[in-house]
Design a protein around this motif. Structure first.
Motif, PDB file in Angstrom:
ATOM      1  N   ARG A 143      22.177 -40.614 -16.081  1.00 45.46           N
ATOM      2  CA  ARG A 143      22.913 -39.508 -15.462  1.00 45.46           C
ATOM      3  C   ARG A 143      22.675 -39.446 -13.969  1.00 45.46           C
ATOM      4  N   ASP A 144      21.536 -39.941 -13.542  1.00 44.65           N
ATOM      5  CA  ASP A 144      21.184 -39.914 -12.126  1.00 44.65           C
ATOM      6  C   ASP A 144      20.164 -41.001 -11.873  1.00 44.65           C
ATOM      7  N   LEU A 145      20.274 -41.630 -10.725  1.00 44.10           N
ATOM      8  CA  LEU A 145      19.331 -42.662 -10.317  1.00 44.10           C
ATOM      9  C   LEU A 145      18.829 -42.312  -8.932  1.00 44.10           C
ATOM     10  N   ARG A 146      17.539 -42.274  -8.773  1.00 46.91           N
ATOM     11  CA  ARG A 146      16.914 -42.029  -7.466  1.00 46.91           C
ATOM     12  C   ARG A 146      16.003 -43.202  -7.158  1.00 46.91           C
ATOM     13  N   VAL A 147      16.269 -43.858  -6.057  1.00 57.95           N
ATOM     14  CA  VAL A 147      15.445 -44.968  -5.589  1.00 57.95           C
ATOM     15  C   VAL A 147      14.786 -44.503  -4.297  1.00 57.95           C
ATOM     16  N   MET A 148      13.457 -44.531  -4.280  1.00 61.22           N
ATOM     17  CA  MET A 148      12.711 -43.951  -3.166  1.00 61.22           C
ATOM     18  C   MET A 148      11.757 -44.970  -2.570  1.00 61.22           C
ATOM     19  N   PHE A 149      11.868 -45.150  -1.261  1.00 59.04           N
ATOM     20  CA  PHE A 149      10.979 -46.031  -0.517  1.00 59.04           C
ATOM     21  C   PHE A 149       9.979 -45.158   0.250  1.00 59.04           C
ATOM     22  N   ALA A 150       8.719 -45.510   0.166  1.00 59.16           N
ATOM     23  CA  ALA A 150       7.653 -44.701   0.764  1.00 59.16           C
ATOM     24  C   ALA A 150       7.744 -44.671   2.280  1.00 59.16           C
TER      25      ALA A 150
END
Length: 106
Positions: free
Chosen positions: A39-46
């Motif tokens: 339903r949702d994708l979050r890709v997070m780079f530090a």
């Protein structure tokens, strides 16, 4: 609602940070978006972390309606395809990937 998070704990090889990010954005994100039921994708780079905190240069979170939807995604062919591509990414990374599943209540 269920969220499955992947934590990339470790370090990207020095000088390969931009290549690492581009690889994730161009090769993996399109595959992750194809997981059935996501339903949702979050890709997070530090960007930063507390002193003494372990490094997590990348984290991703996938939101699913329920555990059944997550189970279906984990058995989907695209997941196994993405795991093979993630293996290529690991040539730029020293560390490990671990996954955690959370129930969202708010």
């Amino acid at each position: 609602m269920i969220v499955r998070q992947a934590f990339f704990e470790g370090t990207v090889h020095p000088g390969r940070e931009a290549e690492f990010r581009q690889f994730v954005e161009t090769r993996l994100v399109p595959m992750w978006r194809q997981f059935p039921g996501v339903r949702d994708l979050r890709v997070m780079f530090a960007l930063s972390r507390d002193d003494g905190a372990p490094p997590f240069p990348l984290s991703l979170a996938m939101r699913f309606d329920d555990e059944a939807a997550l189970a279906e995604a984990l058995e989907a062919p695209i997941r196994f395809e993405s795991r093979a591509v993630t293996g290529e990414l690991m040539a730029m990374f020293d560390g490990r990937i671990h996954h955690h599943v959370f129930e969202v209540v708010a």
